[in-house]
Design a protein around this motif. Structure first.
Motif, PDB file in Angstrom:
ATOM      1  N   ARG A   2       0.837  -1.187   0.000  1.00  0.00           N
ATOM      2  CA  ARG A   2       0.000   0.000   0.000  1.00  0.00           C
ATOM      3  C   ARG A   2       0.876   1.242   0.000  1.00  0.00           C
ATOM      4  NH1 ARG A   2      -2.233   3.875   2.953  1.00  0.00           N
ATOM      5  NH2 ARG A   2      -4.440   4.293   2.799  1.00  0.00           N
ATOM      6  N   PRO A   3       0.515   2.228  -0.823  1.00  0.00           N
ATOM      7  CA  PRO A   3       1.299   3.469  -0.840  1.00  0.00           C
ATOM      8  C   PRO A   3       1.177   4.208   0.493  1.00  0.00           C
ATOM      9  CG  PRO A   3      -0.576   3.615  -2.340  1.00  0.00           C
ATOM     10  CD  PRO A   3      -0.581   2.241  -1.759  1.00  0.00           C
ATOM     11  N   TYR A   4       2.170   5.021   0.801  1.00  0.00           N
ATOM     12  CA  TYR A   4       2.154   5.752   2.056  1.00  0.00           C
ATOM     13  C   TYR A   4       1.175   6.914   1.982  1.00  0.00           C
ATOM     14  CZ  TYR A   4       5.132   9.056  -0.424  1.00  0.00           C
ATOM     15  OH  TYR A   4       5.624   9.959  -1.335  1.00  0.00           O
ATOM     16  N   GLY A   5       0.628   7.269   3.138  1.00  0.00           N
ATOM     17  CA  GLY A   5      -0.275   8.412   3.215  1.00  0.00           C
ATOM     18  C   GLY A   5      -1.700   8.013   3.536  1.00  0.00           C
ATOM     19  N   SER A   6      -2.444   8.975   4.033  1.00  0.00           N
ATOM     20  CA  SER A   6      -3.858   8.763   4.335  1.00  0.00           C
ATOM     21  C   SER A   6      -4.646   8.738   3.031  1.00  0.00           C
ATOM     22  CB  SER A   6      -4.364   9.904   5.219  1.00  0.00           C
ATOM     23  OG  SER A   6      -4.413  11.112   4.475  1.00  0.00           O
TER      24      SER A   6
END
Length: 64
Positions: A2-6
């Motif tokens: 999963r990519p970083y960040g909200s």
């Protein structure tokens, strides 16, 4: 992975990629600027065009 960040940050990054693409920036330059892979930039372009990307379901999630 999963990519970083909200979720809000990911959406912002997608919209940035689309805006840069519409300005005529090359995918490799967009990827460098946003710190993502070129493949992710192409997915953002497809997402913005309303197309389904191969290997993803309608929500943009990768299928197993």
């Amino acid at each position: 992975m999963r990519p970083y960040g909200s979720p809000a940050q990911l959406e912002h990054r997608r919209l940035q990629a689309v805006a840069l693409f519409e300005e005529g920036a090359a995918p490799v330059d967009i990827a460098r600027k946003l710190g993502v892979e070129r493949r992710s930039v192409r997915r953002c372009q497809a997402w913005a065009a309303g197309r389904q990307v191969e290997g993803e379901d309608e929500d943009g999630r990768r299928s197993p």
